[in-house]
Design a protein around this motif. Sequence first.
Motif, PDB file in Angstrom:
ATOM      1  N   VAL A  32       0.846  -1.199   0.000  1.00  9.23           N
ATOM      2  CA  VAL A  32       0.000   0.000   0.000  1.00  9.23           C
ATOM      3  C   VAL A  32       0.881   1.248   0.000  1.00  9.23           C
ATOM      4  O   VAL A  32       1.630   1.487   0.952  1.00  9.23           O
ATOM      5  CB  VAL A  32      -0.950   0.028   1.212  1.00  9.23           C
ATOM      6  CG1 VAL A  32      -1.841   1.266   1.135  1.00  9.23           C
ATOM      7  CG2 VAL A  32      -1.792  -1.237   1.266  1.00  9.23           C
ATOM      8  N   PHE A  33       0.786   2.032  -1.074  1.00 13.07           N
ATOM      9  CA  PHE A  33       1.405   3.359  -1.136  1.00 13.07           C
ATOM     10  C   PHE A  33       0.284   4.382  -0.958  1.00 13.07           C
ATOM     11  O   PHE A  33      -0.482   4.646  -1.885  1.00 13.07           O
ATOM     12  CB  PHE A  33       2.080   3.590  -2.490  1.00 13.07           C
ATOM     13  CG  PHE A  33       3.370   2.871  -2.674  1.00 13.07           C
ATOM     14  CD1 PHE A  33       4.563   3.437  -2.266  1.00 13.07           C
ATOM     15  CD2 PHE A  33       3.404   1.613  -3.246  1.00 13.07           C
ATOM     16  CE1 PHE A  33       5.769   2.772  -2.437  1.00 13.07           C
ATOM     17  CE2 PHE A  33       4.593   0.942  -3.429  1.00 13.07           C
ATOM     18  CZ  PHE A  33       5.780   1.522  -3.017  1.00 13.07           C
ATOM     19  N   ILE A  35      13.273  -0.403   8.432  1.00 15.47           N
ATOM     20  CA  ILE A  35      12.206  -1.374   8.190  1.00 15.47           C
ATOM     21  C   ILE A  35      11.432  -1.529   9.487  1.00 15.47           C
ATOM     22  O   ILE A  35      11.996  -1.876  10.527  1.00 15.47           O
ATOM     23  CB  ILE A  35      12.771  -2.727   7.730  1.00 15.47           C
ATOM     24  CG1 ILE A  35      13.581  -2.544   6.434  1.00 15.47           C
ATOM     25  CG2 ILE A  35      11.632  -3.723   7.511  1.00 15.47           C
ATOM     26  CD1 ILE A  35      14.229  -3.819   5.961  1.00 15.47           C
ATOM     27  N   MET A  36      10.114  -1.249   9.421  1.00 11.47           N
ATOM     28  CA  MET A  36       9.276  -1.276  10.607  1.00 11.47           C
ATOM     29  C   MET A  36       8.412  -2.535  10.619  1.00 11.47           C
ATOM     30  O   MET A  36       8.084  -3.108   9.578  1.00 11.47           O
ATOM     31  CB  MET A  36       8.371  -0.038  10.652  1.00 11.47           C
ATOM     32  CG  MET A  36       9.096   1.281  10.448  1.00 11.47           C
ATOM     33  SD  MET A  36      10.424   1.547  11.640  1.00 11.47           S
ATOM     34  CE  MET A  36       9.486   1.675  13.162  1.00 11.47           C
ATOM     35  N   ASN A  37       8.057  -2.971  11.843  1.00  9.44           N
ATOM     36  CA  ASN A  37       7.191  -4.133  12.014  1.00  9.44           C
ATOM     37  C   ASN A  37       6.196  -3.816  13.132  1.00  9.44           C
ATOM     38  O   ASN A  37       6.581  -3.364  14.211  1.00  9.44           O
ATOM     39  CB  ASN A  37       8.048  -5.353  12.372  1.00  9.44           C
ATOM     40  CG  ASN A  37       7.227  -6.623  12.493  1.00  9.44           C
ATOM     41  OD1 ASN A  37       7.469  -7.432  13.374  1.00  9.44           O
ATOM     42  ND2 ASN A  37       6.259  -6.829  11.621  1.00  9.44           N
ATOM     43  N   LEU A  95       4.721  -5.141   7.749  1.00  8.15           N
ATOM     44  CA  LEU A  95       6.078  -4.639   7.499  1.00  8.15           C
ATOM     45  C   LEU A  95       5.980  -3.314   6.764  1.00  8.15           C
ATOM     46  O   LEU A  95       5.079  -3.120   5.940  1.00  8.15           O
ATOM     47  CB  LEU A  95       6.878  -5.635   6.664  1.00  8.15           C
ATOM     48  CG  LEU A  95       7.350  -6.908   7.355  1.00  8.15           C
ATOM     49  CD1 LEU A  95       8.012  -7.831   6.347  1.00  8.15           C
ATOM     50  CD2 LEU A  95       8.324  -6.577   8.482  1.00  8.15           C
ATOM     51  N   GLY A  96       6.889  -2.407   7.042  1.00  8.60           N
ATOM     52  CA  GLY A  96       6.815  -1.104   6.394  1.00  8.60           C
ATOM     53  C   GLY A  96       8.163  -0.462   6.215  1.00  8.60           C
ATOM     54  O   GLY A  96       9.140  -0.781   6.904  1.00  8.60           O
ATOM     55  N   ILE A  97       8.192   0.449   5.229  1.00 13.17           N
ATOM     56  CA  ILE A  97       9.363   1.289   5.004  1.00 13.17           C
ATOM     57  C   ILE A  97       9.149   2.594   5.753  1.00 13.17           C
ATOM     58  O   ILE A  97       8.075   3.199   5.657  1.00 13.17           O
ATOM     59  CB  ILE A  97       9.537   1.586   3.508  1.00 13.17           C
ATOM     60  CG1 ILE A  97       9.630   0.290   2.697  1.00 13.17           C
ATOM     61  CG2 ILE A  97      10.756   2.465   3.266  1.00 13.17           C
ATOM     62  CD1 ILE A  97      10.851  -0.506   2.976  1.00 13.17           C
ATOM     63  N   ILE A 120       2.179  -4.476   3.491  1.00 12.00           N
ATOM     64  CA  ILE A 120       3.482  -3.820   3.338  1.00 12.00           C
ATOM     65  C   ILE A 120       3.210  -2.321   3.234  1.00 12.00           C
ATOM     66  O   ILE A 120       2.541  -1.871   2.284  1.00 12.00           O
ATOM     67  CB  ILE A 120       4.241  -4.308   2.091  1.00 12.00           C
ATOM     68  CG1 ILE A 120       4.314  -5.841   2.065  1.00 12.00           C
ATOM     69  CG2 ILE A 120       5.633  -3.697   2.048  1.00 12.00           C
ATOM     70  CD1 ILE A 120       5.111  -6.434   3.187  1.00 12.00           C
ATOM     71  N   ALA A 121       3.716  -1.556   4.189  1.00 11.82           N
ATOM     72  CA  ALA A 121       3.351  -0.139   4.311  1.00 11.82           C
ATOM     73  C   ALA A 121       4.428   0.761   3.719  1.00 11.82           C
ATOM     74  O   ALA A 121       5.624   0.538   3.919  1.00 11.82           O
ATOM     75  CB  ALA A 121       3.127   0.220   5.775  1.00 11.82           C
TER      76      ALA A 121
END
Length: 841
Positions: free
Chosen positions: A254-255, A454-456, A302-304, A278-279
């Motif tokens: 998701v953007f 990288i976030m969780n 998970l995300g950037i 995925i963020a």
Amino acid sequence: IAGGVCKLREQFRIVGMQREGDIVLGGLFEINLLSVFPELSFRTKPEQPWCHKFDVEGFQAAQTMAFAIEEINRNPNLLPNVTLGYRIYDNCVKLGVAFRAATSLISGTESSVSSLNCSGTPPVLAIVGDPLTTHSIAISSVLSLFRVPMVSFFATCSCMSDRRRYPSFFRTIPSDAFQVRAMMQILKHFGWTWVGLIVSNDDYGLNAAQSFHQDISEFGCVAFYEILPKDNDITEIRRIMGVIQRSTSNVVVVFSTASYLLPLMDEVAQQNVTRQWIASEAWSTSPMFLTPRLLPFLKGTLGIAIRRGEIEGLREFLLSLQPDNDPNNGLVREFWEDMFDCRFKAEEAEIQTEGRVCTGNEDLTATDNAYSDVSELRPSYNVYKAVYALAHALHNLLNCVPGQGPFTGHNCASHHDIQPWQLLHYLQNVNFTTTFGDQVSFDENGDALAIYDIMNFHAMPDGTMRARTVGVIDESQPSDKVLSLDEEKIFWNFKSNSPPQSVCSDSCSPGTRKATKKGLPICCFDCIPCADGEISSAADSVECFTCPEEFWSSAEKDHCVPKDVEFLSYEDALGISLTAISLLGACACAGVLAVFAHHRHTPVVRANNSELSFLILMSLKLCFLCALLFIGQPRLWTCQLRHAVFGISFVLCVSSILVKTMVVVAVFKASQPEGQGAMKWFGAPQQRGTVLILTALQVAICTIWLTTASPVPFKNTQSSKIVFECAVGSMAGFATLLGYIGLLAAVSFLLAFLARNLPDNFNEAKFITFSMLIFCAVWIAFIPVYVSSPGKYADAVEIFAILASSFGLLISIFAPKCYIILLHPERNTKKAIMGRIPAKK
């Protein structure tokens, strides 16, 4: 410029805060999240917009700029003997407000200045911001004309890396092109080759989607691609949810900004849907999603994220803030009122805060919220780097060695007249390291080095959710060390607490077909819906099958169903209405015919050959009745008769009107001394003969048409319905039939128009002129409407033209006569018609 003075054309209501200095930097931040624009009446000058819903995180970013400038001013090794100042404005998350603020920064807010300063150093040399991509695109497009540097800390659209369009734009946040590549690193690491993609409907989301499609084609496929609605349309949100649930992909990228995404996540919670999300950096750390309600569905995401930094002394600076009475520091007062739920004005406090009046002595250290939380400095850290980048560029500019400068003739910039384009040169080449250890520099496109956390999303023991750093992506590292991930720290939202499987789909649901992705290292399929009229019933199906000619695809496109049959029927509402109007017209003609027959010996009926009047009425009755041939399922005999009867009836009517018009002219000529012999050429036999000859020509046209290329029934199966039509056979024959009627009508109109000014008492030409005008207008309008009308509506249009023109002739010609016969019999005398008695006043 007027009288040697530069004058502002308009003063904008912009809330901000400022500090004076030798050199001033501008700042644009999103501090109030909502804005209200007054209604535009276009009659008076509109009021200024106002903003509300204070965002303490945005204010923290603005205060970080103020802190960085204060820190630089205290640093003896950076810009010694120079005091930096700032002017910071709120953009209210609205382009109009942001643009006004930007123009105020580069032009100043003084009502007038001398012409000497009009060409000197601008009020600000550079701008930190704007955080929004759309704002940055618009503002940078203007600032680039004047080469004013703009350093954004949050605008990520890869489109802004175009140096031709945005030559003065820089950013301390990586471009989305880098973010997409970072996403690819995660997808490759876990072997996720079959993923869904959802983006927001703005520059940020759409440009990211374009890059994502290009990059993933090297190793995987997009299972589905959806764009979030701008207006939070719940129907569209639920449609997207259906796509997510039907897809075989377990991973969804998701953007999107948080405001676009929140309605979708509300629906995710309501429908109890679990996926591996995925963020993008725009929502990977947003507290909006770290709530207990969303925990069962978003844990394991998970995300950037933007690189986290640490700024020593920032928290103490934030808590030392105190409001003052300076009108230029309105943002501080707004922050104070929002933080302590009070108002500085007593009258506002009575209405809005139950009488709580701000004193300015409230204790900030007793508060605990996002404003003073410096544990996750991400956007604020980028603000800090942006200010220091400008400071280092200024430092290098001011330390230029005369004769070794970068400008024409190896000159340096004047310390007393620094221009933005000169600062731009040094900003492009800046290179320094922050106290946190991060290197800051810009490439040839003004982009910063790409470093992401990288976030969780972790589920905490107390039932809350928190975003934790589990790795780093650093584009400056060798290819085998770009991704650094501690998998033991990752929390997965699956029973086995292991990464989900998300590989290419091996089947498609009925109603869709497989579309292969050639050139990939794995076998990937897109499930593409069958086209209308096609079906696929099996899941190993790689193609859709076209339904037989008289069948159409079902709603699910998994089987064929018989097509509906369509024609203008006596049973549907349109057919019933047209039939009733047709019979009404025929009855009206019969009624007028009865009136004329009963009063056949009166002067009004006998004037200008009563025989022609009866002939016109009979032909008009046929015209009304011929419309019935266009209703009902087309048969061979109805297709052949409908246009023939229509064409002959109208020619009989129009030719009779033409002869009647000629008689009017002849009667008038015969009353003149020089034309006493005119009527011998227009006696009854000549009139009958003329009508007969003119009608015979139309009979000949119809005969030739029917014998050479006769109209026939036709089943049109090209659409989702079977439309029964009458194919005209020969378009030339149909055009000739209409053209001949049009020719007679045009000649009748011309003669009647020329005779309209003859003496009133025996002049029928005015009524004929009006009737022919209506007739011609109806049939001229008929042609384009008929050509563009589908199916049964083409027949309906032709019937409407027949009825409209017939009623026009009937009313225009016979209504005045019936009026005299029935309502004013005293005027139905020879003397009145011949004009020998004066008209009543």
